[in-house]
Design a protein around this motif. Structure first.
Motif, PDB file in Angstrom:
ATOM      1  N   MET B   1      35.152  19.875  35.279  1.00  9.68           N
ATOM      2  CA  MET B   1      34.703  21.207  35.705  1.00  9.68           C
ATOM      3  C   MET B   1      33.965  21.889  34.559  1.00  9.68           C
ATOM      4  O   MET B   1      34.430  22.833  33.956  1.00  9.68           O
ATOM      5  CB  MET B   1      35.914  22.030  36.163  1.00  9.68           C
ATOM      6  CG  MET B   1      36.539  21.514  37.455  1.00  9.68           C
ATOM      7  SD  MET B   1      37.452  22.775  38.360  1.00  9.68           S
ATOM      8  CE  MET B   1      39.045  22.676  37.583  1.00  9.68           C
ATOM      9  N   ALA B   2      32.784  21.342  34.240  1.00 10.88           N
ATOM     10  CA  ALA B   2      32.046  21.801  33.063  1.00 10.88           C
ATOM     11  C   ALA B   2      31.357  23.134  33.284  1.00 10.88           C
ATOM     12  O   ALA B   2      31.167  23.900  32.350  1.00 10.88           O
ATOM     13  CB  ALA B   2      31.017  20.754  32.663  1.00 10.88           C
ATOM     14  N   GLU B   3      30.970  23.403  34.527  1.00 13.49           N
ATOM     15  CA  GLU B   3      30.153  24.584  34.760  1.00 13.49           C
ATOM     16  C   GLU B   3      30.930  25.733  35.411  1.00 13.49           C
ATOM     17  O   GLU B   3      30.398  26.465  36.222  1.00 13.49           O
ATOM     18  CB  GLU B   3      28.948  24.215  35.620  1.00 13.49           C
ATOM     19  CG  GLU B   3      27.973  23.303  34.881  1.00 13.49           C
ATOM     20  CD  GLU B   3      26.854  22.840  35.789  1.00 13.49           C
ATOM     21  OE1 GLU B   3      26.105  23.692  36.262  1.00 13.49           O
ATOM     22  OE2 GLU B   3      26.767  21.631  36.029  1.00 13.49           O
ATOM     23  N   GLU B   4      32.186  25.834  35.067  1.00 18.90           N
ATOM     24  CA  GLU B   4      33.016  26.922  35.585  1.00 18.90           C
ATOM     25  C   GLU B   4      32.467  28.277  35.122  1.00 18.90           C
ATOM     26  O   GLU B   4      32.211  28.467  33.932  1.00 18.90           O
ATOM     27  CB  GLU B   4      34.443  26.803  35.024  1.00 18.90           C
ATOM     28  CG  GLU B   4      35.175  25.566  35.445  1.00 18.90           C
ATOM     29  CD  GLU B   4      35.791  25.712  36.814  1.00 18.90           C
ATOM     30  OE1 GLU B   4      35.802  26.832  37.362  1.00 18.90           O
ATOM     31  OE2 GLU B   4      36.246  24.691  37.343  1.00 18.90           O
ATOM     32  N   GLU B   5      32.339  29.212  36.047  1.00 20.85           N
ATOM     33  CA  GLU B   5      32.016  30.581  35.664  1.00 20.85           C
ATOM     34  C   GLU B   5      33.155  31.478  36.133  1.00 20.85           C
ATOM     35  O   GLU B   5      33.455  31.538  37.328  1.00 20.85           O
ATOM     36  CB  GLU B   5      30.700  31.033  36.308  1.00 20.85           C
ATOM     37  CG  GLU B   5      30.282  32.426  35.835  1.00 20.85           C
ATOM     38  CD  GLU B   5      29.253  33.080  36.756  1.00 20.85           C
ATOM     39  OE1 GLU B   5      28.201  33.491  36.252  1.00 20.85           O
ATOM     40  OE2 GLU B   5      29.525  33.184  37.969  1.00 20.85           O
ATOM     41  N   VAL B   6      33.800  32.111  35.174  1.00 25.37           N
ATOM     42  CA  VAL B   6      34.923  32.989  35.492  1.00 25.37           C
ATOM     43  C   VAL B   6      34.642  34.371  34.922  1.00 25.37           C
ATOM     44  O   VAL B   6      34.470  34.538  33.709  1.00 25.37           O
ATOM     45  CB  VAL B   6      36.259  32.442  34.920  1.00 25.37           C
ATOM     46  CG1 VAL B   6      37.413  33.361  35.286  1.00 25.37           C
ATOM     47  CG2 VAL B   6      36.515  31.026  35.412  1.00 25.37           C
ATOM     48  N   ILE B   7      34.571  35.351  35.817  1.00 28.97           N
ATOM     49  CA  ILE B   7      34.348  36.740  35.403  1.00 28.97           C
ATOM     50  C   ILE B   7      35.554  37.558  35.853  1.00 28.97           C
ATOM     51  O   ILE B   7      36.044  37.381  36.975  1.00 28.97           O
ATOM     52  CB  ILE B   7      33.063  37.311  36.057  1.00 28.97           C
ATOM     53  CG1 ILE B   7      31.829  36.503  35.605  1.00 28.97           C
ATOM     54  CG2 ILE B   7      32.876  38.785  35.724  1.00 28.97           C
ATOM     55  CD1 ILE B   7      30.576  36.793  36.415  1.00 28.97           C
ATOM     56  N   VAL B   8      36.043  38.440  34.985  1.00 29.36           N
ATOM     57  CA  VAL B   8      37.134  39.329  35.414  1.00 29.36           C
ATOM     58  C   VAL B   8      36.669  40.778  35.333  1.00 29.36           C
ATOM     59  O   VAL B   8      35.982  41.175  34.388  1.00 29.36           O
ATOM     60  CB  VAL B   8      38.425  39.151  34.578  1.00 29.36           C
ATOM     61  CG1 VAL B   8      38.945  37.732  34.695  1.00 29.36           C
ATOM     62  CG2 VAL B   8      38.225  39.533  33.122  1.00 29.36           C
ATOM     63  N   LEU B   9      37.034  41.544  36.354  1.00 31.35           N
ATOM     64  CA  LEU B   9      36.781  42.992  36.353  1.00 31.35           C
ATOM     65  C   LEU B   9      38.130  43.662  36.141  1.00 31.35           C
ATOM     66  O   LEU B   9      39.087  43.417  36.891  1.00 31.35           O
ATOM     67  CB  LEU B   9      36.178  43.440  37.688  1.00 31.35           C
ATOM     68  CG  LEU B   9      34.974  42.645  38.204  1.00 31.35           C
ATOM     69  CD1 LEU B   9      34.422  43.299  39.479  1.00 31.35           C
ATOM     70  CD2 LEU B   9      33.894  42.545  37.144  1.00 31.35           C
ATOM     71  N   ASN B  10      38.206  44.527  35.131  1.00 30.86           N
ATOM     72  CA  ASN B  10      39.492  45.109  34.752  1.00 30.86           C
ATOM     73  C   ASN B  10      39.289  46.542  34.260  1.00 30.86           C
ATOM     74  O   ASN B  10      38.160  46.970  34.015  1.00 30.86           O
ATOM     75  CB  ASN B  10      40.133  44.253  33.639  1.00 30.86           C
ATOM     76  CG  ASN B  10      41.577  44.637  33.357  1.00 30.86           C
ATOM     77  OD1 ASN B  10      42.273  45.140  34.235  1.00 30.86           O
ATOM     78  ND2 ASN B  10      42.023  44.421  32.134  1.00 30.86           N
ATOM     79  N   PHE B  11      40.384  47.253  34.135  1.00 31.17           N
ATOM     80  CA  PHE B  11      40.412  48.576  33.502  1.00 31.17           C
ATOM     81  C   PHE B  11      41.531  48.480  32.475  1.00 31.17           C
ATOM     82  O   PHE B  11      42.663  48.125  32.832  1.00 31.17           O
ATOM     83  CB  PHE B  11      40.698  49.646  34.558  1.00 31.17           C
ATOM     84  CG  PHE B  11      40.838  51.043  34.038  1.00 31.17           C
ATOM     85  CD1 PHE B  11      39.883  51.591  33.203  1.00 31.17           C
ATOM     86  CD2 PHE B  11      41.935  51.825  34.404  1.00 31.17           C
ATOM     87  CE1 PHE B  11      40.011  52.897  32.730  1.00 31.17           C
ATOM     88  CE2 PHE B  11      42.064  53.126  33.947  1.00 31.17           C
ATOM     89  CZ  PHE B  11      41.105  53.669  33.110  1.00 31.17           C
ATOM     90  N   TRP B  12      41.255  48.758  31.224  1.00 31.53           N
ATOM     91  CA  TRP B  12      42.115  48.328  30.112  1.00 31.53           C
ATOM     92  C   TRP B  12      43.612  48.658  30.240  1.00 31.53           C
ATOM     93  O   TRP B  12      44.442  47.849  29.844  1.00 31.53           O
ATOM     94  CB  TRP B  12      41.544  48.807  28.760  1.00 31.53           C
ATOM     95  CG  TRP B  12      41.608  50.292  28.575  1.00 31.53           C
ATOM     96  CD1 TRP B  12      40.647  51.191  28.933  1.00 31.53           C
ATOM     97  CD2 TRP B  12      42.699  51.057  28.041  1.00 31.53           C
ATOM     98  NE1 TRP B  12      41.064  52.466  28.646  1.00 31.53           N
ATOM     99  CE2 TRP B  12      42.314  52.424  28.100  1.00 31.53           C
ATOM    100  CE3 TRP B  12      43.954  50.739  27.521  1.00 31.53           C
ATOM    101  CZ2 TRP B  12      43.146  53.451  27.650  1.00 31.53           C
ATOM    102  CZ3 TRP B  12      44.790  51.756  27.075  1.00 31.53           C
ATOM    103  CH2 TRP B  12      44.386  53.098  27.149  1.00 31.53           C
ATOM    104  N   PRO B  13      44.035  49.852  30.771  1.00 28.88           N
ATOM    105  CA  PRO B  13      45.493  50.072  30.770  1.00 28.88           C
ATOM    106  C   PRO B  13      46.224  49.462  31.974  1.00 28.88           C
ATOM    107  O   PRO B  13      47.443  49.603  32.089  1.00 28.88           O
ATOM    108  CB  PRO B  13      45.614  51.604  30.830  1.00 28.88           C
ATOM    109  CG  PRO B  13      44.314  52.113  31.350  1.00 28.88           C
ATOM    110  CD  PRO B  13      43.314  51.030  31.292  1.00 28.88           C
ATOM    111  N   SER B  14      45.495  48.773  32.848  1.00 29.75           N
ATOM    112  CA  SER B  14      46.094  48.308  34.104  1.00 29.75           C
ATOM    113  C   SER B  14      47.085  47.160  33.915  1.00 29.75           C
ATOM    114  O   SER B  14      46.758  46.115  33.340  1.00 29.75           O
ATOM    115  CB  SER B  14      44.991  47.852  35.066  1.00 29.75           C
ATOM    116  OG  SER B  14      45.564  47.187  36.177  1.00 29.75           O
ATOM    117  N   MET B  15      48.296  47.349  34.464  1.00 35.64           N
ATOM    118  CA  MET B  15      49.282  46.257  34.454  1.00 35.64           C
ATOM    119  C   MET B  15      48.846  45.138  35.403  1.00 35.64           C
ATOM    120  O   MET B  15      49.186  43.982  35.214  1.00 35.64           O
ATOM    121  CB  MET B  15      50.687  46.747  34.819  1.00 35.64           C
ATOM    122  CG  MET B  15      50.797  47.608  36.039  1.00 35.64           C
ATOM    123  SD  MET B  15      50.261  49.327  35.735  1.00 35.64           S
ATOM    124  CE  MET B  15      51.749  50.097  35.149  1.00 35.64           C
TER     125      MET B  15
END
Lengths: 227, 227
Positions: B1-15
């Motif tokens: 799985m060489a071309e995996e693209e993983v993006i995360v959307l977050n807000f810093w204090p979120s549990m």
């Protein structure tokens, strides 16, 4: 697996219990049904099986209890995986995540708004009706042209979770004064299709019995609380 | 799985976001982090990825979005199953159901009671503190003599879900006027043990930064609302 022992603890009008029963029936798993009187004395079996929440539904499989309805659905799907029974969730991780997203959405939105259509009055009741109908419209869009949420051939956990609320629809419509046939006719077509499946129709409680009991509860409430 | 693209959307204090990040770090999955300003303008990417809830966290794996934190954890565990990475849930259906039971319990109980320890006052605040401490005691009992909820060797989804609340503990303790070290010392030992894992310690927000921001929010609230 000749010596399987499956016991379910349920309370007849529960949407959370109904989905467990439907899943077992869809998979043709034999089980022993035990009714719990949730307004009366809880049985020792319930208290021992679900000591944390002390709530139905509980599935007890060969002596081991599993609690919380959607966790029970996933358990049933995984524990009887090798039996060539109907799968309730797809095996592909992404499709499975989408299935979980919608069961979670239904429980987050339908239960709370539905209950408020009959426990609230005035502005709060109107808001609940609006929310409930909006939620069903989102689900109607998600269903699209498919026969079931699980596809054209078979039901998935999403179908079972949503149809588990159906016996409450006539109560919410009657007391709230609205018609789902007017607002979400395609979704009501899906309801009728689901009800042609014996595993579903024989597992759901009678909607008129729920309406009758809720009407009694409202009368008692109005008598004592005056609204 | 060489071309995996993983993006995360977050807000810093979120549990809810923190547990997603920890799961990726524990499994040594590379990802691109995008901060969302949940009090400001939501990005098009967030609105397109989570059109139903419009909330973080979102994991976007090769262009496909997965929403809702515990659904994301299960997705991560299933999508990277073949990579000999750390499993977050056991494979046995019964043990898996118990793992799901506790993650569900934590989110049902800890989030709501914890928030009320600082947003409520008087009797309601006292009730929230009592509930929060009682919940942690139940979890301390469940942990028992194990090093982690997942066993002695490794963390499970239960560990990640519970430790995701830890950065908020000092805020709830300070504002609520109680000490978890007094009430649940063994559980606080578990917190310290978790923090020795780089994947956890580097992924969690700074507890003092949360306390600082919450203190500011309370001051603004008191100024305008008078309580």
């Amino acid at each position: 697996m000749a010596e399987e022992e499956v016991i379910v603890l349920n309370f007849w009008p529960s949407m959370f219990g109904a989905r467990m029963i439907m899943a077992l029936e869809e998979k043709e798993i034999k089980f022993e049904y035990k009714e719990e009187d949730v307004f009366g004395q809880k049985t020792d079996l319930l208290l021992q099986s679900n000591p944390v929440h002390k709530k139905i539904p509980v599935l007890i499989h060969n002596g081991k209890p599993v609690c919380e309805s959607n966790i029970i659905l996933e358990y049933i799907d995984e524990a009887w995986k090798d039996d060539k029974t109907l799968p309730l969730l797809p095996s592909d991780p992404y499709h499975k995540s989408q299935c979980r997203f919608w069961t979670d959405f239904i429980d987050k939105k339908v239960f709370d708004a539905g209950r408020r259509t009959w426990t609230k009055r005035g502005k709060e009741q109107e808001e609940a009706k609006r929310e409930f109908i909006e939620t069903l419209k989102v689900l109607e869009t998600e269903l699209g042209e498919k026969v079931y949420f699980g596809g054209n051939e078979t039901v998935s956990a999403v179908d079972l979770v949503l149809i588990s609320y159906y016996p409450w629809f006539p109560t919410w419509e009657t007391i709230g004064g609205f018609s789902l046939e007017d607002h979400t006719p395609k979704l009501m077509g899906w309801v009728r299709k689901c009800l042609t499946r014996p595993a579903i129709s024989k597992s759901l409680p009678d909607p008129l019995k729920i309406l009758d009991r809720v009407s009694q509860i409202i009368k008692v409430h109005e008598f004592f609380y005056g609204y």
